[in-house]
Design a protein around this motif. Structure first.
Motif, PDB file in Angstrom:
ATOM      1  N   GLY A  63      38.017 -58.187  87.443  1.00 41.63           N
ATOM      2  CA  GLY A  63      37.600 -56.838  87.136  1.00 41.63           C
ATOM      3  C   GLY A  63      37.611 -56.480  85.672  1.00 41.63           C
ATOM      4  N   LYS A  64      37.892 -57.453  84.811  1.00 42.84           N
ATOM      5  CA  LYS A  64      37.949 -57.180  83.382  1.00 42.84           C
ATOM      6  C   LYS A  64      36.956 -58.054  82.627  1.00 42.84           C
ATOM      7  N   GLN A  65      36.665 -57.642  81.395  1.00 45.66           N
ATOM      8  CA  GLN A  65      35.774 -58.423  80.551  1.00 45.66           C
ATOM      9  C   GLN A  65      36.503 -59.640  79.989  1.00 45.66           C
ATOM     10  N   ARG A  66      35.716 -60.642  79.669  1.00 44.89           N
ATOM     11  CA  ARG A  66      36.281 -61.820  79.016  1.00 44.89           C
ATOM     12  C   ARG A  66      36.774 -61.425  77.624  1.00 44.89           C
ATOM     13  N   GLU A  67      37.943 -61.907  77.263  1.00 50.98           N
ATOM     14  CA  GLU A  67      38.528 -61.527  75.981  1.00 50.98           C
ATOM     15  C   GLU A  67      39.033 -62.764  75.234  1.00 50.98           C
ATOM     16  N   LEU A  68      39.010 -62.654  73.917  1.00 55.59           N
ATOM     17  CA  LEU A  68      39.509 -63.737  73.073  1.00 55.59           C
ATOM     18  C   LEU A  68      41.026 -63.823  73.186  1.00 55.59           C
ATOM     19  N   ALA A 115      44.929 -63.080  69.567  1.00 58.30           N
ATOM     20  CA  ALA A 115      44.896 -61.695  70.042  1.00 58.30           C
ATOM     21  C   ALA A 115      46.299 -61.114  69.915  1.00 58.30           C
ATOM     22  N   ASP A 116      46.369 -59.826  69.646  1.00 48.11           N
ATOM     23  CA  ASP A 116      47.681 -59.186  69.473  1.00 48.11           C
ATOM     24  C   ASP A 116      48.562 -59.366  70.700  1.00 48.11           C
ATOM     25  N   SER A 117      47.950 -59.396  71.873  1.00 54.54           N
ATOM     26  CA  SER A 117      48.707 -59.462  73.119  1.00 54.54           C
ATOM     27  C   SER A 117      49.427 -60.793  73.313  1.00 54.54           C
ATOM     28  N   VAL A 118      49.040 -61.829  72.548  1.00 53.96           N
ATOM     29  CA  VAL A 118      49.654 -63.146  72.741  1.00 53.96           C
ATOM     30  C   VAL A 118      50.374 -63.645  71.495  1.00 53.96           C
ATOM     31  N   LYS A 119      50.298 -62.916  70.409  1.00 51.33           N
ATOM     32  CA  LYS A 119      50.968 -63.346  69.170  1.00 51.33           C
ATOM     33  C   LYS A 119      52.466 -63.547  69.405  1.00 51.33           C
TER      34      LYS A 119
END
Length: 115
Positions: free
Chosen positions: A42-47, A60-64
């Motif tokens: 349900g979400k867009q592909r993201e880097l 990505a900030d979410s994985v730093k």
């Protein structure tokens, strides 16, 4: 033409680790850019992370601080080491390459983080 084949996905508990591999059909340092994207339902592909000309990683900030992208040119392989995994990291992870003005994608590998 570039072929990309991912491996290493699976089911892991929160806080666990996985390492994804992306085997390319040519030298990874010959690519303009290689990286990992992900797409949750349900979400867009993201880097997630990418590496330019074999150096200069970006995240990505979410994985730093949790994920690390690296490459082994002798094996034509890019890795994504994922630590401290969270349920929100659950997604299909795709390897990506940009080479000579064209985009290339792998088939994707499922990562599920759940207890």
């Amino acid at each position: 033409q570039v072929q990309l084949v991912e491996s290493g996905g699976g089911l892991v508990q929160p806080g666990g680790s996985l390492r994804l591999s992306c085997a390319a059909s040519r030298s990874i340092f010959s690519m303009n850019l290689m990286g990992w994207y992900r797409q949750a339902p349900g979400k867009q592909r993201e880097l997630v992370a990418h590496i330019i000309n074999g150096i200069s990683p970006n995240y990505a900030d979410s994985v730093k601080g949790r994920f690390t992208i690296s490459g082994d040119d002798a094996k034509n392989t890019v890795y994504l080491q994922m630590n401290s995994l969270k349920p929100e990291d659950t997604a299909v992870y795709y390897c990506y390459a940009f080479f000579r003005r064209y985009d290339y994608w792998g088939q994707g590998t499922q990562v599920t983080v759940s207890s």
